[in-house]
Design a protein around this motif. Sequence first.
Motif, short mmCIF file in Angstrom:
data_model
loop_
_atom_site.label_atom_id
_atom_site.label_comp_id
_atom_site.label_asym_id
_atom_site.label_seq_id
_atom_site.Cartn_x
_atom_site.Cartn_y
_atom_site.Cartn_z
N ASP A 218 0.84 -1.21 0.00
CA ASP A 218 0.00 0.00 0.00
C ASP A 218 0.87 1.26 0.00
OD1 ASP A 218 -3.13 -0.88 0.98
OD2 ASP A 218 -1.52 -2.31 1.36
N VAL A 219 1.98 1.20 0.74
CA VAL A 219 2.93 2.32 0.74
C VAL A 219 3.51 2.49 -0.67
CG1 VAL A 219 5.12 3.19 1.68
CG2 VAL A 219 3.51 1.99 3.18
N LYS A 220 3.92 1.36 -1.28
CA LYS A 220 4.49 1.40 -2.64
C LYS A 220 3.48 1.96 -3.65
CE LYS A 220 7.78 -0.08 -4.18
NZ LYS A 220 8.60 -1.18 -4.57
N ALA A 221 2.20 1.69 -3.42
CA ALA A 221 1.16 2.18 -4.33
C ALA A 221 1.17 3.70 -4.41
CB ALA A 221 -0.21 1.67 -3.87
N PHE A 222 1.40 4.35 -3.27
CA PHE A 222 1.45 5.82 -3.25
C PHE A 222 2.76 6.35 -3.81
CE2 PHE A 222 -2.06 5.39 -0.25
CZ PHE A 222 -2.87 6.45 -0.64
N MET A 223 3.88 5.76 -3.39
CA MET A 223 5.18 6.34 -3.78
C MET A 223 5.63 5.88 -5.17
SD MET A 223 7.59 4.26 -1.09
CE MET A 223 9.12 3.95 -1.95
N GLY A 224 5.03 4.79 -5.69
CA GLY A 224 5.44 4.28 -6.99
C GLY A 224 6.81 3.62 -6.91
N ASP A 225 7.28 3.18 -8.08
CA ASP A 225 8.58 2.51 -8.15
C ASP A 225 9.20 2.82 -9.51
OD1 ASP A 225 10.67 0.62 -8.59
OD2 ASP A 225 9.79 -0.70 -7.07
N SER A 226 10.22 3.69 -9.49
CA SER A 226 10.80 4.13 -10.77
C SER A 226 11.47 2.98 -11.51
CB SER A 226 11.79 5.27 -10.54
OG SER A 226 12.78 4.86 -9.63
N GLY B 110 8.81 1.15 -13.10
CA GLY B 110 8.15 1.99 -14.10
C GLY B 110 6.69 2.34 -13.82
N TYR B 111 6.27 2.25 -12.54
CA TYR B 111 4.90 2.75 -12.27
C TYR B 111 4.99 3.94 -11.31
CZ TYR B 111 5.04 -0.32 -8.07
OH TYR B 111 5.37 -0.94 -6.89
N PRO B 112 4.18 4.97 -11.58
CA PRO B 112 4.40 6.26 -10.91
C PRO B 112 3.76 6.42 -9.54
CG PRO B 112 2.74 6.50 -12.62
CD PRO B 112 3.21 5.08 -12.69
N GLY B 113 2.76 5.61 -9.19
CA GLY B 113 2.06 5.88 -7.93
C GLY B 113 1.31 7.20 -8.05
N VAL B 114 1.38 8.00 -6.98
CA VAL B 114 0.76 9.33 -7.01
C VAL B 114 1.88 10.36 -7.11
CG1 VAL B 114 -0.65 10.99 -5.73
CG2 VAL B 114 -1.21 8.55 -5.64
N LYS B 115 1.92 11.08 -8.22
CA LYS B 115 2.99 12.07 -8.42
C LYS B 115 2.91 13.13 -7.33
CE LYS B 115 4.07 11.47 -13.23
NZ LYS B 115 3.68 11.75 -14.60
N GLY B 116 4.09 13.40 -6.73
CA GLY B 116 4.14 14.43 -5.68
C GLY B 116 4.05 13.84 -4.29
N GLY C 253 5.92 11.30 -1.83
CA GLY C 253 7.17 10.54 -1.67
C GLY C 253 7.04 9.48 -0.60
N PRO C 254 8.14 8.80 -0.33
CA PRO C 254 8.12 7.68 0.64
C PRO C 254 7.62 8.07 2.04
CG PRO C 254 10.20 7.70 -0.59
CD PRO C 254 9.46 8.94 -0.98
N LYS C 255 8.05 9.23 2.55
CA LYS C 255 7.67 9.61 3.92
C LYS C 255 6.16 9.84 4.04
CE LYS C 255 11.81 11.63 5.96
NZ LYS C 255 12.50 12.87 6.31
N THR C 256 5.62 10.60 3.07
CA THR C 256 4.17 10.88 3.10
C THR C 256 3.38 9.60 2.88
OG1 THR C 256 4.62 13.08 2.22
CG2 THR C 256 2.35 12.32 2.09
N ALA C 257 3.85 8.78 1.95
CA ALA C 257 3.17 7.51 1.66
C ALA C 257 3.07 6.67 2.92
CB ALA C 257 3.92 6.75 0.56
N LEU C 258 4.18 6.56 3.64
CA LEU C 258 4.20 5.75 4.87
C LEU C 258 3.28 6.36 5.94
CD1 LEU C 258 5.29 3.36 6.46
CD2 LEU C 258 7.29 4.75 7.07
N SER C 259 3.34 7.68 6.09
CA SER C 259 2.52 8.31 7.14
C SER C 259 1.01 8.14 6.85
CB SER C 259 2.87 9.78 7.33
OG SER C 259 2.55 10.52 6.17
N SER D 57 -5.90 16.80 -3.59
CA SER D 57 -5.99 17.02 -5.04
C SER D 57 -5.07 16.07 -5.82
CB SER D 57 -5.71 18.48 -5.40
OG SER D 57 -4.37 18.80 -5.10
N LYS D 58 -3.87 15.80 -5.26
CA LYS D 58 -2.95 14.86 -5.93
C LYS D 58 -3.57 13.47 -6.00
CE LYS D 58 1.26 17.20 -4.35
NZ LYS D 58 2.16 17.28 -3.20
N ILE D 59 -4.09 13.01 -4.86
CA ILE D 59 -4.63 11.64 -4.81
C ILE D 59 -5.87 11.52 -5.69
CG2 ILE D 59 -5.71 9.93 -3.27
CD1 ILE D 59 -3.72 11.03 -1.07
#
Length: 295
Positions: A183-191, A194-200, A202-208, A232-234
């Motif tokens: 679920d954390v990876k879903a937000f932060m993506g994985d370069s 090659g999947y972006p997650g939610v642009k803007g 990052g890992p810290k916000t995704a985890l929190s 708005s990003k999500i």
Amino acid sequence: MNEQPHILVVDGMALLFRSFFATAPMNQFFRKADGTPTNGVQGFARHVLTAQSMMKPTHLAICWDMGVHTFRNDLFDGYKANRPSPPDELKPQFDMAKEVSEMIGWKNFGEVGMEADDTIGSMVEKWKNDAKITVVSGDKDLLQLLNPSTTIALTKKGYTEYNVYDVQRFEEEYAIAPALFADVKAFMGDSSDGYPGVKGIGPKTALSLIQKYGTVDGVLAAIDELKPAQRSKITEYEEMLKLSHQLAKIHTEVPIHATIDDLSLPTLTQEKLDQLTMDGYSLITRHAKSLFPNG
């Protein structure tokens, strides 16, 4: 009462790539008489032999990707699309690594359309109540598979240094259950995948967000509570968020056509070692003899 089996589950792809790129920059390809490079294969086998001698499993399985195209490519065209194709010197070594594995007596696993991660996850799911399991890989995505009987040993340096995670260490560091790592990876993506997650985000916000709301669905259900910028990003990337979650989640339902007994450690006979030497893999033979002088 007999002790539980200890299964060493090896990410063969991770170790093959790691071994290849550790020596290729110096042009150390350890070619056979016919010119075929063996550096990745020999490094992979030496790495597994070292892990076997250090971790002392009773059983061992090697997991492989089976071809480039997987169900994740069907879900998302861009999945791993940015990865360069393997160097020419590595291409013949994919099949060779499986052959060497069989020659030594290790059991290979892999399912067409799935990744090695999914095969590993399915093994963990199948045997988590019947065995102690140690997974060797370089892939942090596998941390989502942690459970009370499973340890993830992430490669760190050389053949002997690992960054080892159990459930306790993971929960202390991340303050979430291991399964929620996807679920954390879903937000932060994985370069690299090659999947972006939610642009803007990052890992810290995704985890929190996952620490506070539990899951991707939990965050979406509480969208009105979020800061306007996050909301708005999500909202903008909601579909990609859900898709990224599907891509990040390791599947655990790949059929594993084996019993634990099938994975028993092979005996390193002189005959096997002679065969490896004859086939151009003398580095493996020497390494095996140094680790297991009595066979």
